[in-house]
Design a protein around this motif. Structure first.
Motif: not given
Ligand SMILES: Cc1cc2nc3c(=O)[nH]c(=O)nc-3n(C[C@H](O)[C@H](O)[C@H](O)COP(=O)(O)OP(=O)(O)OC[C@H]3O[C@@H](n4cnc5c(N)ncnc54)[C@H](O)[C@@H]3O)c2cc1C
Lengths: 290, 744
Positions: B454-461
């Motif tokens: 899968a790909g889907l949604q991700s975030s990083a700070t």
């Protein structure tokens, strides 16, 4: 009701009075069955009496006639700090199959016996070696053979207020050896689908002069199969004798079908283990005398 | 072409940042957090597998001293027809809500019917026993074949899968796909085989039970701590199930002791929230092991019929696959995946594939590592091996002749980009394990496997700290070493030491949205967010250095952790220390819906020895070969490969859900639900193949799921070769093998 009181007496007499005053008491050796039962809700003692601080109950000694194993001696101390493994390699292997290193640091042979599970590993090994139970209680001390001690699943012969003090195993001759084998689908952390304890005595010519065969996990209690022993005595342990012992063990087995195996499978495999355990005990004697 | 071609630190094996706390017992798992003033929740569970709830009387429990709240299904909104999420991750609320608390009817044994919260766990258990539930018991069906029979009890009188007559059955879903003309192709084939294979229902077997603590503040805001693979999903599901606005729900993920897909949903969390709302006190809930087995997780049992046709030269010309999957009591959507993916390893222009899902009185199935693919692959790959034997071909050569490559199209319709199946098969064919003669009495099996990823949604700070260290915040719970991978990827882009990077899993209010750690997506997708944020950091640092040197930013280069122009340079640490006077704090965030996912393939080789008298199987040698695209931290890639193989071996040999005639699970514990222990397994050898994913800056492909796909057919073939008797129904436990040998 949860546990209200935990007591760790230092003497047998103290322990006896703690068990005899009418409270709902359970003794604790290693606790590896008892505490699991408390957590599952199958055991609910009000008072727990810890046996590990009573010297007689953890002592292990050897004299000319027998080995005495305190009922609460840990499997670890039996396996690593005593002569038991050299006299009874099969019994030692049975103890060594119990749980893991951590479990063995706590659990005892006495607890394994008193817990009276049909699948307990040390019981067939004790029966094969002709072990006796030393019991004390309000009516005094007495002894009985291990095969008479277990009455059914989770049921033993101890009466109200009685306590198992020790196990006595007759000292084997140099021409005697035992073996214990069990079948589990996994290598470890599993419960016997079938277990077999065998003790054999051979004379100088290799003729079997004494034999005891005990089977576990294939009946409500571990069984002494006298017919299997009888089939071996007087023979050279040739194929026909072993087949007869195997047939006698399968005949004696009356397993149930459950999540751990079908009755057909258990009956089949207990025979396989009888043959293998006989071969192993025989090899031990041959090796020791060569 | 990948944006990064050469690596300095990617591919090394530093110690994971979370390792020390884990091995010293300091790491905090789901049950390790206690909140001041907390009380304890306990769930009342149905003793029946199928019943109508006539009444629930909580009055006696509520009257007990120390009992502060009770709840039943009436405290949850009626699900109606609303659907949560979208696409692959979509789930109907009516399939989710009853897994938390039933409303009016129970459809499986141990289903939750009520809950109570009290000042101690013991008191809560005692109070639960006082909750009086009266049931009208209905007949139950736990076997999926019986559930399709004419006289089976119907679980859902109001559900009709698309395209079926409007009469209720237990069919939950039906999907049929066809490409080319399979019937004509079978006519043409020189050799045709057809067999049926089956796999039992099983559990993910994670060691850590579900656990959570929930607190609701005076303004009605929820603060929830739990063990999960996706705390954003927990927030979303909990909000929808309780009717609280998702904006008011904050979730913090604990360390996680395994999930394997099973912790991508909620069981206890909404109950703890409702009890906390009602009592005004924080509520802690911990599931016991028995309930973990009874009410969570299971992966569907399945039966697969496979028909394959090939030409004498080994060319595969037709396939027909029909997979029936057990969905449990609600729709867990197990049918589509096998229909679409059964044939994915091979060039097949004529194929038919059918998936059906069936309702039974068992817990709703849930994701388990490459969900539904191991089950159908047992059938497809074992049939491939049986066909290779009929053709007189080496099983790897037969697979290599038919293996998919770039440009081929599978049942999903999109052509493959650069994939690594052929490379894996080639490595397997020449591997020392495969070259070694099979030992006396042993047998060998091989199998290949596919998983979509899968790909889907991700975030990083990324926060640059004033001493030149870096904190990384993501919302992806770390179940396989992903924090180490995040730090490695940032270190690669920034050129700073791995030890200066502190990756953390932030709560839902502290970082952008992240979908679950599932679908083998975290290193790929969340990693891509980290790479992008690190690239922003490099750009900003170069801009600041350029301003200092009074040159254009484009002439400043970044290497070895510093900005350079001519003889001048400014290090990452210097720029961090001087951030306050050079433009302010250095903070960079990146979010994406990853479109870089690429499928992965693996090939396994298994040697096994069957004791023909006792029926026990010993796995004597095992090798996993797998395409990882690019292994960021090879040790954790190998760990995934070994773990997947271990779980697949367990499923092949001993794992199995056993129900009694009343629909109660008979083996809800690790004593009788037999996952392998360490001594049951040989060292599992691994070979990482790297065919870079052209869509990802570092070439990463997901690695976590595909390793559970090939083991069952590989083990089954090895057992057949050793025992001399062919078993097509798993598990291959000792009684079954002895019975088969005796029949022979
Ligand atoms: C993880 C695990 C694995 C295990 N694996 C095995 C295995 O492979 N094979 C196996 O056979 N067992 C196994 N067991 C069960 C258990 O460990 C053994 O039965 C062990 O020998 C029990 O000994 P204990 O000293 O811990 O008994 P305890 O739990 O202390 O006592 C057991 C029972 O006997 C009673 N009792 C104990 N001592 C006395 C006494 N002197 N007089 C009267 N009553 C007494 C107690 O009241 C209790 O009812 C396992 C248990 C666990 C938890």
């Amino acid at each position: 009701m949860s546990i209200q009181e935990f007591v760790a007496p230092h003497s047998l007499s103290e322990a006896k009075s703690l068990l005899a005053d009418g409270a709902m008491a359970s003794v604790l050796a290693g606790g590896t069955d008892l505490l699991v039962g408390v957590r599952l809700g199958t055991r609910s003692p009000e008072r727990v009496v810890d046996l590990k601080k009573i010297p007689e109950l953890t002592a292990i000694s050897v004299d000319a006639e027998a080995l005495h194993i305190g009922a609460a001696a840990s499997a670890f101390s039996i396996l690593h700090d005593s002569d038991v493994p050299s006299f009874f390699p099969g019994f030692a292997e049975a103890l060594d199959l119990i749980g893991s290193t951590q479990i063995q640091g706590r659990c005892s042979a006495g607890g394994n016996l008193c817990n009276a599970s049909p699948a307990a590993d040390s019981i067939p090994a004790l029966i094969a070696n002709g072990a006796q139970c030393v019991i004390t209680g309000p009516a005094g001390d007495h002894q009985m053979p291990v095969e008479d001690f277990v009455l059914g699943p989770s049921k033993n012969a101890l009466k109200e207020g009685e306590l198992l003090v020790a196990l006595i195993l007759p000292r084997p001759s140099s021409q005697t050896a035992d073996a214990y084998l069990r079948l589990t689908p996994r290598t470890e952390m599993d419960i016997a689908v079938a277990g077999v304890g065998v003790s054999l005595t051979l004379d100088g010519e290799g003729t079997c002069t004494a034999a005891r065969v005990s089977i576990g996990a294939v009946a409500p209690t571990a069984l002494l199969v006298e017919a299997a022993g009888a089939a071996l005595i007087g023979t050279q342990l040739e194929a026909t004798a072993i087949e007869a012992a195997v047939a006698a063990a399968r005949e004696a087995a009356c397993p149930i079908s459950d999540k751990r195996g079908t009755a057909e499978y258990r009956t089949h495999v207990v025979g396989v283990l009888v043959a293998r355990a006989i071969a192993q005990a025989q090899a031990r004697i041959v090796e020791a005398s060569s | 072409m990948n944006a990064y071609q050469e690596f300095s630190i990617i591919g090394s094996r530093p110690i994971r940042p979370d390792g020390l706390d884990k091995v010293t017992g300091r790491a905090r798992y789901g049950a390790d957090l206690n909140m001041q003033g907390q009380i304890y929740g306990y769930i009342v569970r149905s003793p029946h597998a199928h019943a109508i709830i006539q009444s629930i009387d909580c009055s006696q429990a509520l009257a007990m001293e120390g009992v502060l709240a009770v709840m039943t299904g009436e405290d949850l909104p009626v699900p109606g027809d609303s659907v949560l999420g979208s696409g692959e991750g979509a789930i109907a609320l009516k399939d989710l809500s009853p897994m938390v608390m039933s409303q009016g009817k129970v459809l499986f044994h141990a289903q939750a019917v009520a809950a109570v919260a009290a000042t101690s766990p013991e008191l809560a258990a005692e109070a639960a026993a006082l909750i009086a539930v009266s049931y009208q018991v209905l007949p139950a069906v736990t076997n999926m074949h019986e559930a399709l029979g004419a006289d089976a009890p119907i679980l859902h009188a109001d559900r009709f899968p698309d395209g079926f007559p409007e009469e209720p059955t237990n069919l939950a879903a039906h999907i049929s796909l066809e490409v080319g003309e399979p019937d004509a192709a079978f006519e043409r084939a020189d050799v045709v085989i057809e067999q049926t294979y089956s796999v039992p229902m099983c559990h993910q077997g994670y060691i850590e039970p579900h656990a959570c603590v929930a607190r609701v503040d005076a303004a009605g805001r929820v603060d929830l701590w739990c063990s999960t693979q996706g705390h954003f999903t927990v927030a979303q599901y909990t909000a929808a199930l309780t009717g609280i606005d998702v904006g008011k729900v904050k979730v913090t993920a604990s360390e996680i002791g395994g999930g394997f897909g099973g912790k991508t949903t909620v069981y206890l969390e909404p109950v703890a929230v409702v009890l906390a709302q009602k009592s005004g006190r924080p509520v802690k809930m911990v599931m016991d092991r028995g309930d973990v087995f009874r009410v969570t997780g299971p992966a569907p049992g399945a039966q697969t019929r496979v028909k394959l046709g090939a030409m004498k030269d080994g060319q595969l010309v037709a396939a027909d696959v029909e997979c029936v999957m057990d969905s449990g009591a609600y729709n867990g959507n197990p049918a589509g995946i096998p229909a679409f993916m059964a044939t994915a390893c091979y060039k097949l222009t004529n194929a038919r594939s059918t998936g059906r899902a069936v309702y039974t009185n068992k817990p709703k199935i849930h994701a388990y590592r490459a969900p539904s693919v191991p089950q159908v692959t047992l059938g497809f790959e074992l049939a491939m091996t049986e066909l290779a034997a009929e053709l007189g071909m080496d099983p790897l050569a037969f697979r290599l002749k038919n293996a998919v490559e770039e440009g081929d199209v599978n049942m999903m319709g999109a052509p493959y980009k650069r994939i690594g199946l052929r490379e894996c098969l080639e490595v397997a064919s020449t591997h020392a394990h495969y070259k070694a003669p099979v030992a006396e009495g042993e047998g060998r099996g091989v199998a290949a496997g596919y998983w979509i990823n899968a790909g889907l949604q991700s975030s990083a700070t990324l926060n640059v700290l004033s001493d030149g260290h870096l904190s990384i915040l993501t919302g992806s719970p770390d179940i396989g070493g992903s924090r180490a991978s995040m730090a490695l990827m940032a270190a690669e882009v920034l050129g700073i030491p791995f030890e200066h990077i502190h990756p953390q899993i932030a709560a839902t209010d502290a970082v952008g949205h992240c979908d679950v750690t599932g679908g083998s997506r975290t290193t790929l997708a969340t990693g891509q967010a980290v790479i992008q944020a690190a690239e922003q950091c490099v750009a900003e640092m170069c801009r600041r250095a350029a301003a200092e040197w009074e040159v254009e930013a484009v002439v400043v280069t970044w290497s070895q952790g510093a900005a350079h122009y001519g003889e001048q340079s400014l290090t990452f640490e210097a720029l961090a220390r001087r951030a306050g006077t050079m433009g302010g704090p250095l903070t960079f965030s990146s979010s994406l819906t990853a479109s870089s996912a690429a499928p992965s393939f693996g090939v396994h080789i298994c040697d096994a020895k069957v004791d023909k008298e006792t029926g026990r199987t010993t796995i004597t040698r095992y090798t996993v070969i797998q395409d990882a695209g690019k292994a960021i931290h090879p040790a954790y890639v190998e760990g995934q490969m070994q773990g997947g193989a271990a779980q697949g071996i367990g499923w092949a040999l001993n794992e199995e859900y056993l129900y009694d005639e009343h629909g109660a699970l008979q083996n809800p514990g690790f004593l009788d639900y037999r996952i392998p222990v360490a001594s049951d397994l040989p060292f599992i050898d691994t070979v990482i193949v790297e065919v870079p994913n052209p869509l990802h800056p570092f070439g990463v492909k997901g690695v976590g799921e595909v390793p559970i796909v090939p083991p069952m057919p590989a083990v089954a073939e090895a057992v057949y070769r050793s025992a001399g008797v062919r078993l097509r129904d798993l598990p291959l436990n000792p009684p079954k093998i002895v019975a088969a040998l005796q029949e022979q």
